[in-house]
Motif scaffolding. Sequence first.
Motif, PDB file in Angstrom:
ATOM      1  N   PHE A 404      54.749  58.006  64.224  1.00  0.00           N
ATOM      2  CA  PHE A 404      53.922  57.121  63.404  1.00  0.00           C
ATOM      3  C   PHE A 404      54.278  55.660  63.656  1.00  0.00           C
ATOM      4  O   PHE A 404      55.426  55.258  63.493  1.00  0.00           O
ATOM      5  CB  PHE A 404      54.086  57.463  61.922  1.00  0.00           C
ATOM      6  N   THR A 405      53.269  54.896  64.066  1.00  0.00           N
ATOM      7  CA  THR A 405      53.481  53.496  64.437  1.00  0.00           C
ATOM      8  C   THR A 405      52.628  52.596  63.563  1.00  0.00           C
ATOM      9  O   THR A 405      51.439  52.856  63.386  1.00  0.00           O
ATOM     10  CB  THR A 405      53.075  53.282  65.907  1.00  0.00           C
ATOM     11  N   MET A 406      53.241  51.550  63.026  1.00  0.00           N
ATOM     12  CA  MET A 406      52.469  50.517  62.333  1.00  0.00           C
ATOM     13  C   MET A 406      52.580  49.243  63.156  1.00  0.00           C
ATOM     14  O   MET A 406      53.663  48.904  63.634  1.00  0.00           O
ATOM     15  CB  MET A 406      53.007  50.291  60.919  1.00  0.00           C
ATOM     16  N   THR A 407      51.455  48.563  63.341  1.00  0.00           N
ATOM     17  CA  THR A 407      51.451  47.389  64.211  1.00  0.00           C
ATOM     18  C   THR A 407      50.900  46.182  63.476  1.00  0.00           C
ATOM     19  O   THR A 407      49.802  46.241  62.922  1.00  0.00           O
ATOM     20  CB  THR A 407      50.585  47.663  65.461  1.00  0.00           C
ATOM     21  N   VAL A 408      51.680  45.122  63.461  1.00  0.00           N
ATOM     22  CA  VAL A 408      51.203  43.841  62.936  1.00  0.00           C
ATOM     23  C   VAL A 408      50.649  43.063  64.115  1.00  0.00           C
ATOM     24  O   VAL A 408      51.335  42.900  65.136  1.00  0.00           O
ATOM     25  CB  VAL A 408      52.348  43.056  62.250  1.00  0.00           C
ATOM     26  N   LYS A 409      49.401  42.621  64.007  1.00  0.00           N
ATOM     27  CA  LYS A 409      48.745  41.893  65.102  1.00  0.00           C
ATOM     28  C   LYS A 409      48.237  40.566  64.597  1.00  0.00           C
ATOM     29  O   LYS A 409      47.777  40.475  63.454  1.00  0.00           O
ATOM     30  CB  LYS A 409      47.512  42.666  65.585  1.00  0.00           C
ATOM     31  N   TRP A 410      48.296  39.587  65.437  1.00  0.00           N
ATOM     32  CA  TRP A 410      47.732  38.294  65.050  1.00  0.00           C
ATOM     33  C   TRP A 410      47.145  37.619  66.279  1.00  0.00           C
ATOM     34  O   TRP A 410      47.274  38.125  67.390  1.00  0.00           O
ATOM     35  CB  TRP A 410      48.769  37.420  64.342  1.00  0.00           C
ATOM     36  N   GLY A 411      46.473  36.498  66.050  1.00  0.00           N
ATOM     37  CA  GLY A 411      45.741  35.829  67.121  1.00  0.00           C
ATOM     38  C   GLY A 411      46.658  35.264  68.172  1.00  0.00           C
ATOM     39  O   GLY A 411      47.868  35.508  68.167  1.00  0.00           O
ATOM     40  N   ASP A 412      46.093  34.481  69.062  1.00  0.00           N
ATOM     41  CA  ASP A 412      46.895  34.038  70.178  1.00  0.00           C
ATOM     42  C   ASP A 412      47.676  32.754  69.900  1.00  0.00           C
ATOM     43  O   ASP A 412      48.368  32.247  70.757  1.00  0.00           O
ATOM     44  CB  ASP A 412      46.023  33.889  71.431  1.00  0.00           C
ATOM     45  N   SER A 413      47.573  32.244  68.660  1.00  0.00           N
ATOM     46  CA  SER A 413      48.350  31.036  68.363  1.00  0.00           C
ATOM     47  C   SER A 413      49.729  31.429  67.844  1.00  0.00           C
ATOM     48  O   SER A 413      49.890  32.452  67.178  1.00  0.00           O
ATOM     49  CB  SER A 413      47.631  30.184  67.319  1.00  0.00           C
ATOM     50  N   ASP A 414      50.705  30.635  68.169  1.00  0.00           N
ATOM     51  CA  ASP A 414      52.087  30.982  67.828  1.00  0.00           C
ATOM     52  C   ASP A 414      52.444  30.648  66.380  1.00  0.00           C
ATOM     53  O   ASP A 414      53.489  31.034  65.905  1.00  0.00           O
ATOM     54  CB  ASP A 414      53.053  30.241  68.764  1.00  0.00           C
ATOM     55  N   GLY A 415      51.530  29.906  65.716  1.00  0.00           N
ATOM     56  CA  GLY A 415      51.841  29.393  64.380  1.00  0.00           C
ATOM     57  C   GLY A 415      52.505  30.389  63.448  1.00  0.00           C
ATOM     58  O   GLY A 415      53.514  30.075  62.817  1.00  0.00           O
ATOM     59  N   GLN A 416      51.932  31.604  63.372  1.00  0.00           N
ATOM     60  CA  GLN A 416      52.425  32.554  62.377  1.00  0.00           C
ATOM     61  C   GLN A 416      53.436  33.531  62.950  1.00  0.00           C
ATOM     62  O   GLN A 416      53.833  34.478  62.266  1.00  0.00           O
ATOM     63  CB  GLN A 416      51.245  33.354  61.829  1.00  0.00           C
ATOM     64  N   ALA A 417      53.860  33.309  64.174  1.00  0.00           N
ATOM     65  CA  ALA A 417      54.669  34.333  64.839  1.00  0.00           C
ATOM     66  C   ALA A 417      55.893  34.736  64.027  1.00  0.00           C
ATOM     67  O   ALA A 417      56.103  35.925  63.764  1.00  0.00           O
ATOM     68  CB  ALA A 417      55.064  33.871  66.232  1.00  0.00           C
ATOM     69  N   MET A 418      56.692  33.764  63.609  1.00  0.00           N
ATOM     70  CA  MET A 418      57.953  34.124  62.951  1.00  0.00           C
ATOM     71  C   MET A 418      57.724  34.884  61.654  1.00  0.00           C
ATOM     72  O   MET A 418      58.359  35.893  61.390  1.00  0.00           O
ATOM     73  CB  MET A 418      58.818  32.881  62.694  1.00  0.00           C
ATOM     74  N   SER A 419      56.781  34.396  60.836  1.00  0.00           N
ATOM     75  CA  SER A 419      56.577  35.084  59.566  1.00  0.00           C
ATOM     76  C   SER A 419      56.013  36.489  59.811  1.00  0.00           C
ATOM     77  O   SER A 419      56.363  37.435  59.099  1.00  0.00           O
ATOM     78  CB  SER A 419      55.676  34.267  58.638  1.00  0.00           C
ATOM     79  N   ASN A 420      55.177  36.635  60.814  1.00  0.00           N
ATOM     80  CA  ASN A 420      54.640  37.970  61.115  1.00  0.00           C
ATOM     81  C   ASN A 420      55.715  38.911  61.643  1.00  0.00           C
ATOM     82  O   ASN A 420      55.706  40.108  61.340  1.00  0.00           O
ATOM     83  CB  ASN A 420      53.495  37.868  62.124  1.00  0.00           C
ATOM     84  N   ILE A 421      56.617  38.384  62.439  1.00  0.00           N
ATOM     85  CA  ILE A 421      57.700  39.231  62.960  1.00  0.00           C
ATOM     86  C   ILE A 421      58.589  39.707  61.813  1.00  0.00           C
ATOM     87  O   ILE A 421      58.929  40.893  61.726  1.00  0.00           O
ATOM     88  CB  ILE A 421      58.517  38.473  64.034  1.00  0.00           C
ATOM     89  N   HIS A 422      58.927  38.788  60.912  1.00  0.00           N
ATOM     90  CA  HIS A 422      59.755  39.200  59.771  1.00  0.00           C
ATOM     91  C   HIS A 422      59.030  40.233  58.912  1.00  0.00           C
ATOM     92  O   HIS A 422      59.614  41.199  58.447  1.00  0.00           O
ATOM     93  CB  HIS A 422      60.147  37.985  58.917  1.00  0.00           C
ATOM     94  N   TYR A 423      57.745  40.001  58.746  1.00  0.00           N
ATOM     95  CA  TYR A 423      56.920  40.927  57.971  1.00  0.00           C
ATOM     96  C   TYR A 423      56.952  42.317  58.624  1.00  0.00           C
ATOM     97  O   TYR A 423      57.168  43.344  57.956  1.00  0.00           O
ATOM     98  CB  TYR A 423      55.493  40.368  57.905  1.00  0.00           C
ATOM     99  N   ALA A 424      56.777  42.344  59.958  1.00  0.00           N
ATOM    100  CA  ALA A 424      56.780  43.615  60.681  1.00  0.00           C
ATOM    101  C   ALA A 424      58.142  44.301  60.567  1.00  0.00           C
ATOM    102  O   ALA A 424      58.227  45.524  60.371  1.00  0.00           O
ATOM    103  CB  ALA A 424      56.426  43.384  62.152  1.00  0.00           C
ATOM    104  N   GLU A 425      59.199  43.525  60.671  1.00  0.00           N
ATOM    105  CA  GLU A 425      60.533  44.118  60.594  1.00  0.00           C
ATOM    106  C   GLU A 425      60.791  44.726  59.211  1.00  0.00           C
ATOM    107  O   GLU A 425      61.412  45.792  59.098  1.00  0.00           O
ATOM    108  CB  GLU A 425      61.602  43.088  60.969  1.00  0.00           C
ATOM    109  N   ASP A 426      60.296  44.053  58.177  1.00  0.00           N
ATOM    110  CA  ASP A 426      60.428  44.618  56.830  1.00  0.00           C
ATOM    111  C   ASP A 426      59.657  45.932  56.711  1.00  0.00           C
ATOM    112  O   ASP A 426      60.151  46.904  56.131  1.00  0.00           O
ATOM    113  CB  ASP A 426      59.906  43.623  55.776  1.00  0.00           C
ATOM    114  N   LEU A 427      58.444  45.940  57.288  1.00  0.00           N
ATOM    115  CA  LEU A 427      57.667  47.186  57.276  1.00  0.00           C
ATOM    116  C   LEU A 427      58.435  48.292  57.994  1.00  0.00           C
ATOM    117  O   LEU A 427      58.485  49.433  57.529  1.00  0.00           O
ATOM    118  CB  LEU A 427      56.318  46.996  57.989  1.00  0.00           C
ATOM    119  N   GLY A 428      59.045  47.930  59.129  1.00  0.00           N
ATOM    120  CA  GLY A 428      59.769  48.909  59.942  1.00  0.00           C
ATOM    121  C   GLY A 428      60.949  49.501  59.192  1.00  0.00           C
ATOM    122  O   GLY A 428      61.214  50.712  59.261  1.00  0.00           O
TER     123      GLY A 428
END
Length: 485
Positions: A404-428
């Motif tokens: 079972f895989t959950m994937t956080v995806k976002w657009g091609d701008s780097d703006g939200q990268a860090m917050s999305n990565i932390h969000y994904a890690e919390d989900l994981g």
Amino acid sequence: MDGQILLPNSAAYDKLVVMRNTRVTKFPIAIALVASTSDIQKCILFARKYRLHITVQSSGHDYNGRSTEHGSFQIHLGNMTAVHINLASKRNIDGEVTCQSGTTLMNVYTEVDKYYRVFVGGNSGSVCVGGYTLGGGTSPLSRKLGLAVDNLLEVEMVTYNGTTVVANAQLTKTIDDGVIERTKNTDLFWALRGGGGGTYGIVTKYTFRLHRTVPTITSFACMYPIYRYNGELIGNKVMRKYVNLLSNMPAEWGGYLLLGGTHRKDNSIGYILIAQNYFGDTSNPGFSYMDSIKTFHPEWQIMCKYENYSSFLNYIKTSGGGSHHQEYPVNTLMRNDSFTDDWINFVISSVINANATEGTTVTATGTLLGGKSYTLHILPGVVQSVCPEYTSVHPSFRSSLMSFTMTVKWGDSDGQAMSNIHYAEDLGEKLNTFGNGMFPNNAGADVANWSREFWGRNYDRLLKVKYKWDPENIFTCRQCVGYDI
Ligand SMILES: Cc1cc2nc3c(=O)[nH]c(=O)nc-3n(C[C@H](O)[C@H](O)[C@H](O)COP(=O)(O)OP(=O)(O)OC[C@H]3O[C@@H](n4cnc5c(N)ncnc54)[C@H](O)[C@@H]3O)c2cc1C
Ligand SMILES: *[C@@H]1O[C@H](CO)[C@@H](O)[C@H](O)[C@H]1NC(C)=O
Ligand SMILES: *[C@@H]1O[C@H](CO)[C@@H](O)[C@H](O)[C@H]1NC(C)=O
Ligand SMILES: *[C@@H]1O[C@H](CO)[C@@H](O)[C@H](O)[C@H]1NC(C)=O
Ligand SMILES: *[C@@H]1O[C@H](CO)[C@@H](O)[C@H](O)[C@H]1NC(C)=O
Ligand SMILES: *[C@@H]1O[C@H](CO)[C@@H](O)[C@H](O)[C@H]1NC(C)=O
Ligand SMILES: *[C@@H]1O[C@H](CO)[C@@H](O)[C@H](O)[C@H]1NC(C)=O
């Protein structure tokens, strides 16, 4: 070299350097686009002599960028795409196929289809045989035919000092005119069947079992919203109904469970998509197994249908290839006791709430594992009939019903990268409390206790094989076997 060296000032470099997950695009100092085994040998010896950091790439699909690195010397196998079919195999009655590492799965499906055969490959045709196989390889056919590594018969690999070695299975013995061909390098063969890419050497050839196809491949696709147009939450009920079917699902059924948070014009929100395929005799009682979903609240369904295809190739062509974007997946292997109500609530709220952040989505994909058959099986069998010690994938694969895989995806701008990565890690981290072990090809980039999570009790043995075959530790990648040497 028979191939060519691409430097950062060329258009060919710019094209190859972009990873499918653009979040992990990095810039090697040079890309050696190799065209032969002798090129690979030269490149390894060159890199060793000048102490360059080697990265190995087939397609660049690795979610975590294990096939690239800033400043590395990248050995790129994307031009090595030969496929050879041998129907007179002595090891497998339905024949075998030998592929080079840079062959796409779609290319192999297409070639073997000409002989009414299938091989165990993944869902997305653009993935290459290379890293897919070394990580284990899940397939829409896995519940019937096992993982990709369960179907691997032999590999050829170039080692740290340029030597080419062949490795094959302990059980394989060819007796021809009284001559016994002995098995070779079975320790390496075991490690390459699930121990992950980029760490033992560069694999140049993979030989897989072929299987005869069936006259009709039937797909079953059924989609429900999570919230109906009138605001009624039905997602939990649909999930419960579905996951209760998994333990006794006939092995002929394989495929996926997909969730997302899409909003629709009619005010319904989210989707649960059951996307399965039947590979077997349609006169078996198990053929109608999914009817209990078809008849489960038809008034809730967005669509629900069976469809027939004349070949597995025609069926697999209907699945999406996937585009470039930034993403971060997290994964866990789900056993029959993992599908709790808490898990269902967690997954549903995660995909729905993701829409709160502009431009960010959370989707989930469950790849079906396990498999209980109405008929007897000889190896390779359904995923669960293979002994956990037989390959090096996490032993939990053999007792799991779903990756079972959950994937956080976002657009091609780097703006939200860090917050999305932390969000994904919390989900994981939360997801991991439900399952047992992870599939390294779909896991996050920064997993605590990664060696145990990816390989369980197999890790120590994998590390010993790594020391033996790469004593100078010249093949390294992030959270790969030997990463912490
Ligand atoms: C759209 C998409 C769909 C996917 N679907 C599936 C699926 O259905 N089932 C599944 O199991 N996985 C699936 N995956 C995950 C996939 O298996 C991994 O991303 C895998 O690592 C891709 O292998 P690659 O060789 O194509 O990628 P690469 O990024 O080129 O390589 C991946 C890893 O393998 C190593 N490697 C590659 N070739 C060699 C070689 N010849 N010798 C030694 N090391 C090598 C690289 O160094 C790297 O560590 C999917 C991924 C994507 C992006
Ligand atoms: C090898 O790669 C180059 C550059 O991408 C390409 O032009 C060429 O056609 C490829 N050759 C083969 C045999 O794939
Ligand atoms: C390469 O290494 C292996 C094992 O370490 C050794 O047996 C072999 O002789 C080496 N070959 C060369 C060409 O150095
Ligand atoms: C997010 O919500 C908005 C407004 O409700 C909707 O228009 C949009 O399609 C949603 N996006 C996704 C990816 O679900
Ligand atoms: C698909 O083929 C099977 C076997 O011939 C048949 O029973 C079934 O009705 C067909 N389904 C569709 C949707 O055509
Ligand atoms: C879950 O799996 C275990 C071990 O394989 C088995 O003993 C048990 O009966 C299963 N439970 C269900 C509900 O299927
Ligand atoms: C890692 O594993 C150790 C030992 O098994 C355990 O004590 C620790 O809590 C684990 N850490 C995480 C973050 O899971």
